[in-house]
Design a protein around this motif. Structure first.
Motif, PDB file in Angstrom:
ATOM      1  N   TYR A   1     -25.325 -26.756  70.066  1.00  0.00           N
ATOM      2  CA  TYR A   1     -24.479 -27.084  68.968  1.00  0.00           C
ATOM      3  C   TYR A   1     -23.964 -28.160  69.776  1.00  0.00           C
ATOM      4  CZ  TYR A   1     -21.119 -27.448  65.023  1.00  0.00           C
ATOM      5  OH  TYR A   1     -20.125 -28.030  64.222  1.00  0.00           O
TER       6      TYR A   1
ATOM      7  N   GLU B   1     -26.267 -28.851  62.584  1.00  0.00           N
ATOM      8  CA  GLU B   1     -26.950 -27.791  62.080  1.00  0.00           C
ATOM      9  C   GLU B   1     -27.505 -28.079  60.977  1.00  0.00           C
ATOM     10  OE1 GLU B   1     -22.653 -25.461  62.133  1.00  0.00           O
ATOM     11  OE2 GLU B   1     -23.443 -24.000  62.830  1.00  0.00           O
TER      12      GLU B   1
ATOM     13  N   PHE C   1     -24.366 -20.491  63.907  1.00  0.00           N
ATOM     14  CA  PHE C   1     -25.231 -20.277  62.732  1.00  0.00           C
ATOM     15  C   PHE C   1     -25.789 -20.836  62.357  1.00  0.00           C
ATOM     16  CE2 PHE C   1     -21.241 -21.180  60.691  1.00  0.00           C
ATOM     17  CZ  PHE C   1     -21.673 -21.636  59.486  1.00  0.00           C
TER      18      PHE C   1
ATOM     19  N   ASN D   1     -11.043 -19.876  61.685  1.00  0.00           N
ATOM     20  CA  ASN D   1     -11.639 -20.070  60.465  1.00  0.00           C
ATOM     21  C   ASN D   1     -11.813 -19.482  59.619  1.00  0.00           C
ATOM     22  OD1 ASN D   1     -12.483 -23.661  58.644  1.00  0.00           O
ATOM     23  ND2 ASN D   1     -13.850 -22.645  60.561  1.00  0.00           N
ATOM     24  N   PRO D   2     -10.909 -19.075  58.476  1.00  0.00           N
ATOM     25  CA  PRO D   2     -10.873 -17.274  58.217  1.00  0.00           C
ATOM     26  C   PRO D   2     -12.443 -16.127  57.966  1.00  0.00           C
ATOM     27  CG  PRO D   2      -9.846 -18.758  57.113  1.00  0.00           C
ATOM     28  CD  PRO D   2     -10.458 -19.985  57.262  1.00  0.00           C
ATOM     29  N   PHE D   3     -12.964 -15.604  58.390  1.00  0.00           N
ATOM     30  CA  PHE D   3     -13.672 -14.860  57.960  1.00  0.00           C
ATOM     31  C   PHE D   3     -14.109 -14.363  59.032  1.00  0.00           C
ATOM     32  CE2 PHE D   3     -17.613 -16.589  59.971  1.00  0.00           C
ATOM     33  CZ  PHE D   3     -17.557 -17.472  61.052  1.00  0.00           C
TER      34      PHE D   3
ATOM     35  N   LEU E   1     -15.548 -12.879  62.068  1.00  0.00           N
ATOM     36  CA  LEU E   1     -15.415 -12.908  63.384  1.00  0.00           C
ATOM     37  C   LEU E   1     -14.746 -13.173  63.651  1.00  0.00           C
ATOM     38  CD1 LEU E   1     -16.692 -15.885  64.742  1.00  0.00           C
ATOM     39  CD2 LEU E   1     -19.510 -15.496  64.038  1.00  0.00           C
TER      40      LEU E   1
ATOM     41  N   GLY F   1      -9.008 -24.739  60.303  1.00  0.00           N
ATOM     42  CA  GLY F   1     -10.319 -25.209  59.401  1.00  0.00           C
ATOM     43  C   GLY F   1     -10.697 -26.046  59.878  1.00  0.00           C
TER      44      GLY F   1
ATOM     45  N   TRP G   1     -13.892 -25.823  63.970  1.00  0.00           N
ATOM     46  CA  TRP G   1     -13.873 -25.090  65.055  1.00  0.00           C
ATOM     47  C   TRP G   1     -13.025 -25.884  66.689  1.00  0.00           C
ATOM     48  CZ3 TRP G   1     -15.144 -21.195  64.891  1.00  0.00           C
ATOM     49  CH2 TRP G   1     -15.423 -19.875  64.027  1.00  0.00           C
TER      50      TRP G   1
ATOM     51  N   ASP H   1     -11.910  -9.086  55.693  1.00  0.00           N
ATOM     52  CA  ASP H   1     -11.117 -10.404  55.199  1.00  0.00           C
ATOM     53  C   ASP H   1     -10.350  -9.976  55.384  1.00  0.00           C
ATOM     54  OD1 ASP H   1     -11.545  -7.967  53.353  1.00  0.00           O
ATOM     55  OD2 ASP H   1     -12.640  -9.143  51.861  1.00  0.00           O
TER      56      ASP H   1
ATOM     57  N   LEU I   1     -13.936 -26.436  52.387  1.00  0.00           N
ATOM     58  CA  LEU I   1     -14.382 -25.358  52.937  1.00  0.00           C
ATOM     59  C   LEU I   1     -13.497 -24.302  51.736  1.00  0.00           C
ATOM     60  CD1 LEU I   1     -12.552 -27.083  55.293  1.00  0.00           C
ATOM     61  CD2 LEU I   1     -14.413 -25.822  55.576  1.00  0.00           C
TER      62      LEU I   1
ATOM     63  N   TYR J   1     -15.676 -20.653  52.019  1.00  0.00           N
ATOM     64  CA  TYR J   1     -14.886 -19.084  53.168  1.00  0.00           C
ATOM     65  C   TYR J   1     -14.054 -18.676  51.845  1.00  0.00           C
ATOM     66  CZ  TYR J   1     -14.724 -21.316  57.836  1.00  0.00           C
ATOM     67  OH  TYR J   1     -15.678 -21.871  58.899  1.00  0.00           O
TER      68      TYR J   1
ATOM     69  N   GLN K   1     -18.811 -17.736  49.468  1.00  0.00           N
ATOM     70  CA  GLN K   1     -19.494 -17.387  50.508  1.00  0.00           C
ATOM     71  C   GLN K   1     -20.316 -16.446  50.133  1.00  0.00           C
ATOM     72  OE1 GLN K   1     -16.628 -14.109  53.200  1.00  0.00           O
ATOM     73  NE2 GLN K   1     -16.519 -15.568  54.785  1.00  0.00           N
TER      74      GLN K   1
ATOM     75  N   ARG L   1     -21.961 -12.616  55.277  1.00  0.00           N
ATOM     76  CA  ARG L   1     -20.707 -13.308  55.254  1.00  0.00           C
ATOM     77  C   ARG L   1     -20.396 -14.200  56.333  1.00  0.00           C
ATOM     78  NH1 ARG L   1     -18.164  -8.752  52.434  1.00  0.00           N
ATOM     79  NH2 ARG L   1     -16.470 -10.124  52.521  1.00  0.00           N
ATOM     80  N   PHE L   2     -21.099 -14.904  56.371  1.00  0.00           N
ATOM     81  CA  PHE L   2     -21.017 -16.346  56.782  1.00  0.00           C
ATOM     82  C   PHE L   2     -20.210 -17.434  55.707  1.00  0.00           C
ATOM     83  CE2 PHE L   2     -21.813 -16.668  61.570  1.00  0.00           C
ATOM     84  CZ  PHE L   2     -22.235 -14.690  62.023  1.00  0.00           C
TER      85      PHE L   2
ATOM     86  N   ASP M   1     -21.253 -28.806  56.952  1.00  0.00           N
ATOM     87  CA  ASP M   1     -21.415 -30.383  57.446  1.00  0.00           C
ATOM     88  C   ASP M   1     -22.572 -30.873  57.098  1.00  0.00           C
ATOM     89  OD1 ASP M   1     -22.864 -27.993  58.893  1.00  0.00           O
ATOM     90  OD2 ASP M   1     -21.714 -28.724  61.012  1.00  0.00           O
TER      91      ASP M   1
END
Lengths: 360, 379
Positions: A41, A76, A101, A164-166, A168, A195, A197, A351, B189, B193, B197, B202-203, B300
């Protein structure tokens, strides 16, 4: 009879029942002759995620004794992933290794189109008979690095720079504080989500803000070593993610690192031997499985703390779960009951934050 | 640094010392530039082909220097990158969204509105199209047209603000459209998020679109209807630009706004129409990608189209047919880059360099279309 049978499980099952030889079109081309190729990536020198996979590729070249081609900076999007994979397959590659992903959907389509090719996708979400998504239980390693942070903090306040808030990402934040509280039960954690990577400018601003709030150890889950560098400038400690970030900054006392060569090496061996069995919901690997580990500990970590971290590492390998009840979130809701542990579905959907985490 | 007597012209290469310099000074050859009044098609083709050839030669030289055997290079590229239907399909799949983004950029540029907000308009278009898909708005057979319509409206809404600010307050659209990209990205975003989502993984991307919410496949390779959609749009815009009354007025506007106004042409109305049209097509570019390629809203999907769109509009001189050619050219370069990476393990930086060589050569060749050069002895 462990050989992969392609994408039609019913057909495969009937072949087994009849005791027939496996159908030729369903046989993986890599059996006996693995020829992997890697689709990255990011750039090979990003200092983090992509580089960790590229380093595994180089190690695998040695163990397999063959050159492993790679294409870097493949975004991606299907229009970029598909031609790269197709070109590799046309060139004789029979194991395609992804790294994002965002590759998940395209890899699922490709796996259906090329049943004789084996696909692996670190950080992916899709799986099939010839497609295995893989991720590491990074909450285990962040728990260990959190212990280091808990032992090193004097202010009792640690900072965490996250992407980023999820699920993993959130589990690394939570595990970090749980680890820290094993050493110092009064530790508080402030988290800032950038917000993005990899955004060194925002990561720098976030780290500085955390330090101004009194944080004296910085944890992180972003793709660049910026938080370590800022921590070193401020004369405080930090812990890393993806790779051993002590190469970028002496502030680094512990890092959660990928050891993809261990997992991919044994997986490719199994594919080659015809014994590989994909996990239907993805391979979710712990320290014991060898895809993720800690690089610990730096020179600032006292010997007794280092020993406790290694003890905890052994306990995790022995089956200790980081998210064992009773666990309350910061609103006071019971999330994991006494005697229970968080299941994988709940981990991916995490979450919420444990009590003691402040921030957005 | 050249001394005054040797500074004979911007393009003169003057030997510094010795006999060569003496000989040069006796000649004193300087280039004179004469603007060309007209350029024939043959001339144009020759110049562009020479530019491509020069770029090719430079690139091959670079690759050979990087350790690629020249013979292998030709064999691999000619056999795989150009002759296989799969490779052609990959190029076409990449071309389609580039065409739509290039068209969006060129429409605004035609009326002198510097729309640097294509990515923001793409995001809003894709977001509204996804909203139609996620909330199952309308009956299934109408789902795709509704998504396309929503995308156009989204793009238009995102450019309307900068358009109004420019018309009323003379606020620079370069700044406003550019900054709105970031607002759009943060909205994206927030949705990915948050409420949108993917409930399955859950990605942070939206749920996968149902079959009725995706552009159907063409039945050849993996191409979808995004390709004919882009081609049709280019054709329609070509007709508007070069055959219709509106296209004529647009040209007039571009060349002399004041005269057009004096002649009673509704300058404001036409400008607004072109700006909103640019936004609508930008939104449609977002729709083309989420419904035609990704089958879901991703984080993206839009990345790179701002720069590519401007580049394509520039190379095509805002001509819709030129946009198709330029987009195909750019997609071929991307595909070539991937082939080189896969075949020869060439570092990605070198691929970027080669792409830049091609683009600079073609863009630079414009100079020779604009000017005739005379080499003559200075007096």
């Amino acid at each position: 009879m462990k050989a992969l049978k392609g994408v039609m499980p019913t057909l495969a099952a009937s072949t087994i029942m009849l005791g027939l030889a496996p159908a030729a079109q369903a046989e993986l081309a890599a059996v006996g002759n693995p020829r992997p190729a890697v689709i990255l990536y990011g750039p090979t020198n990003d200092g983090g995620w992509s580089q960790s996979i590229d380093e595994a590729r180089q190690l695998l070249e040695e163990t397999l004794g063959t050159r492993i081609a790679q294409a870097a900076e493949i975004p991606e999007t299907a229009t970029a992933i598909r031609p790269a994979a197709e070109l590799f397959i046309e060139r004789g590659a029979n194991i395609i290794i992804g790294s994002a992903f965002g590759y998940s959907d395209t890899f699922a389509e490709l796996a259906a189109e090329f049943p004789q090719i084996m696909f692996f996708n670190p950080a992916g979400t899709t799986n099939a008979q010839n497609l295995q998504s893989v991720y590491g239980r990074t909450y285990e390693t962040h728990y260990l690095c959190g212990m280091v942070a808990g032992g090193l903090t004097e202010s009792g306040r640690i900072g965490f720079v996250a992407a980023n808030p999820f699920g993993l990402v959130n589990w690394t934040v939570n595990a970090y504080l749980l680890g820290a509280r094993q050493i110092n039960p009064d530790v508080e954690l402030s988290v800032v989500f950038t917000g993005s990577w990899g955004d060194p400018v925002r990561e720098r601003a976030a780290t500085q803000a955390l330090i101004e709030q009194g944080a004296d150890v910085i944890g992180q889950h972003v793709d660049t070593p910026t938080p370590q560098i800022v921590a070193a400038e401020a004369g405080i400690f930090a812990t890393g993610h993806h790779r051993d970030l002590s190469e970028f900054s002496a502030a680094t006392q512990c890092s959660s690192v990928w050891t993809w060569d261990l997992y991919l090496g044994s997986a490719i061996e199994a594919v080659s031997a015809g014994t590989f069995e994909p996990a239907p919901y993805g391979a979710f690997l712990s320290i014991a499985d060898g895809a993720v580990d800690v690089a610990c500990c730096g020179p600032a970590v006292p010997d007794d703390l280092a020993a406790r971290v290694m003890e905890a590492r052994e306990a995790i390998i022995g089956g200790m779960h980081v998210f064992a009840g009773p666990l309350y979130d910061r609103d006071g809701t019971l999330r994991v009951a006494e005697g229970a542990v968080l299941d994988d579905g709940a981990l991916w959907g995490m979450d919420w934050f444990v009590a003691g985490v402040t921030g957005q | 640094m050249s001394t005054p007597e040797t500074a004979t012209g911007a393009f003169a290469i003057v030997p510094r010392t010795g006999r060569a310099r003496a000989a040069w000074q006796s000649l004193r050859i300087v280039p004179l530039l004469e603007p060309r009044q007209t350029v024939s098609r043959a001339m144009r083709a020759t110049v562009y082909l020479s530019a491509l050839f020069l770029a090719g030669v430079l690139s091959v030289a670079l690759l050979v220097w990087a350790g690629v055997p020249a013979g292998d290079l030709w064999r691999e590229l000619s056999s795989v990158a150009f002759n296989s239907p799969r490779a052609l399909a990959s190029v076409l799949a990449q071309t389609a969204p580039l065409v739509v983004a290039g068209l969006a950029t060129s429409i605004a540029f035609r009326v002198g509105f510097w729309n640097i907000g294509i990515e923001g308009q793409m995001i809003l278009g894709a977001v509204l199209a996804t909203a139609v898909a996620v909330y199952d708005i309308g009956p299934e057979p109408l789902r795709l047209p509704l998504m396309a319509l929503a995308a156009c409206l989204g793009g238009m809404a995102w450019i309307a603000g900068p358009g109004w600010l420019k018309a009323r307050l003379s606020m620079s659209e370069v700044i406003t459209t550019l900054l709105l990209n970031y607002v759009a990205f943060n909205l994206l975003l927030h949705l990915l998020y948050g409420p949108w989502q993917d409930p399955a993984s859950r990605f942070p991307h939206s749920e996968q679109f149902a079959a009725a919410e995706r552009l159907p496949r063409l039945g050849w390779q993996n191409l979808t209807w995004s390709v004919p959609l882009a081609a049709g749009l280019a054709l329609a815009l070509w007709w508007v630009m070069s055959k219709s009354r509106l296209g004529y007025l647009l040209d007039l506007l571009r060349h002399n706004r004041h005269m057009a106004h004096a002649l009673g042409v509704p300058v404001a109305g036409i400008s607004i129409a072109a700006v909103l049209g640019s936004g609508a097509v930008g939104g449609l570019a977002g729709f083309t990608i989420v419904a035609g390629i990704e089958s879901r809203l991703t984080q993206d999907f839009f990345v790179g189209y701002l720069f590519s769109g401007i580049l394509i509009a520039f190379l095509a001189r805002n001509n819709p047919v030129g946009v198709v050619v330029a987009a195909f050219f750019l997609a071929t370069l991307m595909m070539l880059g991937q082939s080189l990476q896969v075949f020869f393990g060439i570092p990605f930086a070198l691929i970027r360099l080669i792409q830049a060589i091609f683009i600079i050569s073609v863009a630079g060749s414009e100079f020779f279309l604009g000017y005739r050069m005379h080499w003559r002895r200075a007096a």
